[in-house]
Scaffold this motif. Structure first.
Motif, short mmCIF file in Angstrom:
data_model
loop_
_atom_site.label_atom_id
_atom_site.label_comp_id
_atom_site.label_asym_id
_atom_site.label_seq_id
_atom_site.Cartn_x
_atom_site.Cartn_y
_atom_site.Cartn_z
N GLY A 1 0.80 -1.21 0.00
CA GLY A 1 0.00 0.00 0.00
C GLY A 1 0.83 1.26 0.00
N THR A 2 1.98 1.21 0.69
CA THR A 2 2.87 2.38 0.74
C THR A 2 3.45 2.67 -0.64
N TRP A 3 3.97 1.62 -1.30
CA TRP A 3 4.49 1.80 -2.65
C TRP A 3 3.41 2.35 -3.58
N ALA A 4 2.22 1.75 -3.52
CA ALA A 4 1.14 2.13 -4.43
C ALA A 4 0.70 3.57 -4.21
N LEU A 5 0.59 3.98 -2.96
CA LEU A 5 0.14 5.33 -2.65
C LEU A 5 1.13 6.36 -3.17
N ALA A 6 2.42 6.09 -2.97
CA ALA A 6 3.45 7.02 -3.46
C ALA A 6 3.46 7.09 -4.98
N MET A 7 3.28 5.94 -5.63
CA MET A 7 3.27 5.93 -7.09
C MET A 7 2.04 6.63 -7.65
N ARG A 8 0.94 6.56 -6.92
CA ARG A 8 -0.30 7.22 -7.36
C ARG A 8 -0.25 8.72 -7.12
N TYR A 9 0.38 9.15 -6.03
CA TYR A 9 0.48 10.56 -5.67
C TYR A 9 1.94 10.91 -5.39
N PRO A 10 2.78 10.91 -6.40
CA PRO A 10 4.22 11.03 -6.20
C PRO A 10 4.71 12.37 -5.67
N LYS A 11 3.90 13.42 -5.77
CA LYS A 11 4.34 14.74 -5.31
C LYS A 11 3.77 15.11 -3.94
N LYS A 12 3.09 14.18 -3.31
CA LYS A 12 2.42 14.50 -2.04
C LYS A 12 3.34 14.30 -0.84
N PHE A 13 4.28 13.38 -0.92
CA PHE A 13 4.99 12.92 0.27
C PHE A 13 6.43 13.40 0.33
N ALA A 14 6.92 13.50 1.57
CA ALA A 14 8.31 13.87 1.79
C ALA A 14 9.23 12.66 1.72
N ALA A 15 8.72 11.47 2.10
CA ALA A 15 9.50 10.23 2.08
C ALA A 15 8.57 9.07 2.37
N ILE A 16 9.00 7.87 1.98
CA ILE A 16 8.25 6.66 2.31
C ILE A 16 9.20 5.60 2.84
N ALA A 17 8.64 4.67 3.63
CA ALA A 17 9.43 3.58 4.19
C ALA A 17 8.61 2.29 4.15
N PRO A 18 8.54 1.64 2.98
CA PRO A 18 7.79 0.38 2.86
C PRO A 18 8.61 -0.82 3.37
N ILE A 19 7.94 -1.73 4.05
CA ILE A 19 8.61 -2.90 4.63
C ILE A 19 7.97 -4.17 4.07
N CYS A 20 8.79 -5.07 3.58
CA CYS A 20 8.39 -6.37 3.01
C CYS A 20 7.14 -6.27 2.14
N GLY A 21 7.16 -5.32 1.20
CA GLY A 21 6.05 -5.16 0.28
C GLY A 21 6.50 -5.36 -1.16
N GLY A 22 5.85 -4.69 -2.07
CA GLY A 22 6.17 -4.80 -3.48
C GLY A 22 5.27 -3.86 -4.27
N GLY A 23 5.44 -3.88 -5.59
CA GLY A 23 4.64 -2.99 -6.41
C GLY A 23 4.89 -3.20 -7.89
N ILE A 24 4.47 -2.24 -8.68
CA ILE A 24 4.57 -2.32 -10.14
C ILE A 24 5.89 -1.68 -10.57
N PRO A 25 6.82 -2.45 -11.12
CA PRO A 25 8.16 -1.92 -11.40
C PRO A 25 8.19 -0.68 -12.28
N TYR A 26 7.40 -0.65 -13.37
CA TYR A 26 7.53 0.49 -14.28
C TYR A 26 7.04 1.79 -13.66
#
Length: 245
Positions: free
Chosen positions: A139-164
């Motif tokens: 969810g952390t990866w996805a949220l940042a990829m969906r709203y890339p200009k909203k956050f100062a930083a992210i710290a996802p743990i044992c997750g994954g996402g869409i590479p491109y």
């Protein structure tokens, strides 16, 4: 749970729209408004609210699949809300929503939650962070990829996402974690994203815990530099300038 409050919020006005257009066909459009309710735990830092006009850093924590349900006290089983419930002094506003049973984190719903919280609390818009574990890591990866200009930083743990979609977050400070013996979410899920980010010259940080299984979050949230690193990031320094007209 003395340092955590339970709040239920109803998020209105999430709109979906669809239109069909073709050169020789009539145009159609449809829209629907969705209503979503989220329960969440909130931790307010020592000294809150402070002097007038003071803005506070904000951390959104996304739990894993095991904490889904309608009892938000379950959310304090791991990570930052567990630390807050134990009385640790966390110097930021912490919100930990609970995902309903049978559902996954939805980026648009989470963004609606953040938007509402920014109206209700003195949140620093340049110091909004997201972290999560397992399902919450995804969810952390996805949220940042969906709203890339909203956050100062992210710290996802044992997750994954869409590479491109890593192309959307190359400017974003990221510290991600995984155990090399994780039998629930393969190490390759994170490694693939990290490799893609590095190809795009991202300064992503990746910590792999040797001999550790799925619960790599136990060590990650105990890293001495975890919170200092996270809170040192500022969106105003990370977001690339808008394209010139």
């Amino acid at each position: 749970m003395k340092n955590l409050l339970l709040i239920i919020i109803t998020l209105l006005g999430l709109a979906l729209s669809s239109s069909a257009r073709a050169q020789s066909l009539p145009t159609g459009e449809f829209s629907v408004k969705l209503e979503k309710s989220l329960k969440y735990l909130i931790h307010l830092p020592e000294g809150y609210p402070g002097e007038a006009q003071k803005k506070w850093p904000f951390v959104l924590f996304l739990h894993g699949a095991g904490e889904r349900g309608s009892d938000p006290t379950k959310v304090a089983a791991h990570g930052p809300p567990q630390q807050a419930a134990a009385g640790e002094k966390l110097p930021f506003i912490l919100v930990s929503p609970q995902c309903p049973v049978g559902q996954w984190w939805e980026s648009d719903v989470l963004m609606a939650l953040i938007t509402q919280l920014e109206k209700d609390y003195p949140i620093d818009p340049d110091r909004i962070y997201v972290t999560g574990l397992s399902m919450g890591g995804y969810g952390t990866w996805a949220l940042a990829m969906r709203y890339p200009k909203k956050f100062a930083a992210i710290a996802p743990i044992c997750g994954g996402g869409i590479p491109y979609l890593t192309r959307e977050i190359t400017h974003l400070p990221i510290w991600t974690f995984h155990g090399d013996q994780d039998g629930a979410v393969a190490l390759s899920e994170t490694q693939t994203l990290v490799d893609e980010l590095k190809k795009r010259n991202s300064p992503v940080k990746f910590t792999i815990y040797p001999g550790v299984g799925h619960n790599s979050w136990v060590q990650a949230y105990r890293e001495p530099e975890f919170y200092p690193w996270l809170l040192s990031q500022n969106r105003s320094k990370n977001v690339p300038p808008s394209p010139q007209p």
